[in-house]
Design a protein around this motif. Structure first.
Motif, PDB file in Angstrom:
ATOM      1  N   ALA A  72       0.716  -1.086   0.039  1.00  0.00           N
ATOM      2  CA  ALA A  72      -0.115  -0.007  -0.130  1.00  0.00           C
ATOM      3  C   ALA A  72       1.118   1.248   0.078  1.00  0.00           C
ATOM      4  CB  ALA A  72      -0.953  -0.073   1.221  1.00  0.00           C
ATOM      5  N   ALA A  73       1.866   1.190   0.814  1.00  0.00           N
ATOM      6  CA  ALA A  73       3.008   2.365   0.660  1.00  0.00           C
ATOM      7  C   ALA A  73       3.623   2.588  -0.518  1.00  0.00           C
ATOM      8  CB  ALA A  73       3.853   2.217   2.183  1.00  0.00           C
ATOM      9  N   MET A  74       4.027   1.565  -1.037  1.00  0.00           N
ATOM     10  CA  MET A  74       4.516   1.753  -2.527  1.00  0.00           C
ATOM     11  C   MET A  74       3.352   2.119  -3.497  1.00  0.00           C
ATOM     12  SD  MET A  74       7.122  -1.700  -2.947  1.00  0.00           S
ATOM     13  CE  MET A  74       6.482  -1.986  -4.567  1.00  0.00           C
ATOM     14  N   ARG A  75       2.217   1.673  -3.492  1.00  0.00           N
ATOM     15  CA  ARG A  75       1.153   2.223  -4.184  1.00  0.00           C
ATOM     16  C   ARG A  75       0.939   3.635  -4.299  1.00  0.00           C
ATOM     17  NH1 ARG A  75      -1.129  -2.543  -2.875  1.00  0.00           N
ATOM     18  NH2 ARG A  75      -2.551  -1.563  -1.587  1.00  0.00           N
ATOM     19  N   ALA A  76       1.180   4.152  -2.887  1.00  0.00           N
ATOM     20  CA  ALA A  76       0.944   5.443  -2.731  1.00  0.00           C
ATOM     21  C   ALA A  76       2.194   6.321  -2.869  1.00  0.00           C
ATOM     22  CB  ALA A  76       0.672   5.625  -1.221  1.00  0.00           C
ATOM     23  N   GLY A  77       3.340   5.786  -3.350  1.00  0.00           N
ATOM     24  CA  GLY A  77       4.226   6.500  -3.644  1.00  0.00           C
ATOM     25  C   GLY A  77       5.249   6.786  -2.479  1.00  0.00           C
ATOM     26  N   VAL A  79       7.173   4.619  -0.360  1.00  0.00           N
ATOM     27  CA  VAL A  79       8.384   3.680  -0.184  1.00  0.00           C
ATOM     28  C   VAL A  79       8.687   3.183  -1.661  1.00  0.00           C
ATOM     29  CG1 VAL A  79       8.046   3.476   2.107  1.00  0.00           C
ATOM     30  CG2 VAL A  79       7.261   1.790   0.481  1.00  0.00           C
ATOM     31  N   GLU A  80       9.809   2.767  -1.840  1.00  0.00           N
ATOM     32  CA  GLU A  80      10.374   2.038  -2.868  1.00  0.00           C
ATOM     33  C   GLU A  80      11.134   0.921  -2.434  1.00  0.00           C
ATOM     34  OE1 GLU A  80      12.413   4.771  -5.454  1.00  0.00           O
ATOM     35  OE2 GLU A  80      14.009   5.291  -3.805  1.00  0.00           O
ATOM     36  N   ARG A  81      11.108  -0.053  -3.415  1.00  0.00           N
ATOM     37  CA  ARG A  81      12.137  -1.139  -3.039  1.00  0.00           C
ATOM     38  C   ARG A  81      13.403  -1.104  -3.666  1.00  0.00           C
ATOM     39  NH1 ARG A  81       8.869  -6.746  -2.494  1.00  0.00           N
ATOM     40  NH2 ARG A  81      10.226  -7.184  -0.986  1.00  0.00           N
ATOM     41  N   ILE A  82      14.522  -1.352  -2.886  1.00  0.00           N
ATOM     42  CA  ILE A  82      15.788  -1.001  -3.403  1.00  0.00           C
ATOM     43  C   ILE A  82      16.738  -2.347  -3.090  1.00  0.00           C
ATOM     44  CG2 ILE A  82      15.872   1.565  -3.222  1.00  0.00           C
ATOM     45  CD1 ILE A  82      17.427   1.073  -0.813  1.00  0.00           C
ATOM     46  N   PRO A  83      17.669  -2.528  -3.854  1.00  0.00           N
ATOM     47  CA  PRO A  83      18.681  -3.634  -3.499  1.00  0.00           C
ATOM     48  C   PRO A  83      19.196  -3.124  -2.072  1.00  0.00           C
ATOM     49  CG  PRO A  83      19.263  -2.756  -5.499  1.00  0.00           C
ATOM     50  CD  PRO A  83      18.316  -1.806  -5.159  1.00  0.00           C
ATOM     51  N   ASP A  84      19.596  -4.398  -1.210  1.00  0.00           N
ATOM     52  CA  ASP A  84      20.185  -3.898   0.134  1.00  0.00           C
ATOM     53  C   ASP A  84      21.334  -3.169  -0.186  1.00  0.00           C
ATOM     54  OD1 ASP A  84      21.368  -4.057   2.501  1.00  0.00           O
ATOM     55  OD2 ASP A  84      21.118  -6.119   2.807  1.00  0.00           O
ATOM     56  N   PRO A  85      21.817  -1.911   0.591  1.00  0.00           N
ATOM     57  CA  PRO A  85      22.837  -1.001   0.337  1.00  0.00           C
ATOM     58  C   PRO A  85      24.082  -1.874   0.927  1.00  0.00           C
ATOM     59  CG  PRO A  85      21.164   0.131   1.366  1.00  0.00           C
ATOM     60  CD  PRO A  85      20.698  -1.340   1.183  1.00  0.00           C
ATOM     61  N   ASP A  86      23.909  -2.706   1.900  1.00  0.00           N
ATOM     62  CA  ASP A  86      24.828  -3.512   2.321  1.00  0.00           C
ATOM     63  C   ASP A  86      25.321  -4.731   1.623  1.00  0.00           C
ATOM     64  OD1 ASP A  86      25.165  -1.513   4.495  1.00  0.00           O
ATOM     65  OD2 ASP A  86      23.482  -2.714   5.599  1.00  0.00           O
TER      66      ASP A  86
END
Length: 151
Positions: A72-77, A79-86
């Protein structure tokens, strides 16, 4: 004779009942964020990008609940999914610029409401109350084994 914790129980029940000054349909009055999104964004804001597993551990919620909330948070813009920075395998959720703006606006609205509620309180009383709330929450977090990071 009732112990002081009886009064704390009653006042805590009333505080949760107020749902922070007129909650409607999962949202605070005049808000833009669902309560779950506000809490999710607040945690990621303090801790940085988090995976579903990390969120599950942090909130004590099952992955399916968090999958619904993050979707729901992604649909609302927000949050976004990203590769693990670590460099880990799991993808993580990061707050978007829109999410940061929404979180800041929501927090400002809540602070404005609190300013109204405590308008006649001396600053020292507000600071003491904040200190007691922090201490109370830290004690709960210690017992639950889920400390919440603070800025």
């Amino acid at each position: 004779m009732n112990r002081p914790t009886h009064e704390v129980e009653y006042e805590q029940m009333l505080l949760s009942r107020h749902s922070f000054l007129h909650q409607r349909g999962g949202r605070l009055q005049n808000s833009t964020l669902e309560r779950s999104a506000y809490i999710l964004l607040s945690r990621i804001d303090v801790q940085g990008p988090m995976s579903i597993g990390e969120l599950s551990d942090a909130f004590g919620l099952d992955a399916s609940t968090l999958n619904r909330q993050t979707a729901a948070a992604m649909r609302a813009g927000l949050v976004e999914r990203i590769p693990d920075p670590d460099g880990g395998m799991a993808r993580k959720f990061r707050i978007t610029d829109k999410g940061e703006r929404s979180l800041e606006e929501e927090r400002a609205g809540i602070v404005d409401s609190l300013d109204q509620v405590m308008a006649d309180w001396p600053e020292d009383d507000i600071a003491a109350f904040a200190g007691y709330l922090k201490r109370f929450n830290i004690s709960i977090e210690r017992i639950a084994g889920r400390p919440w990071p603070r800025p």
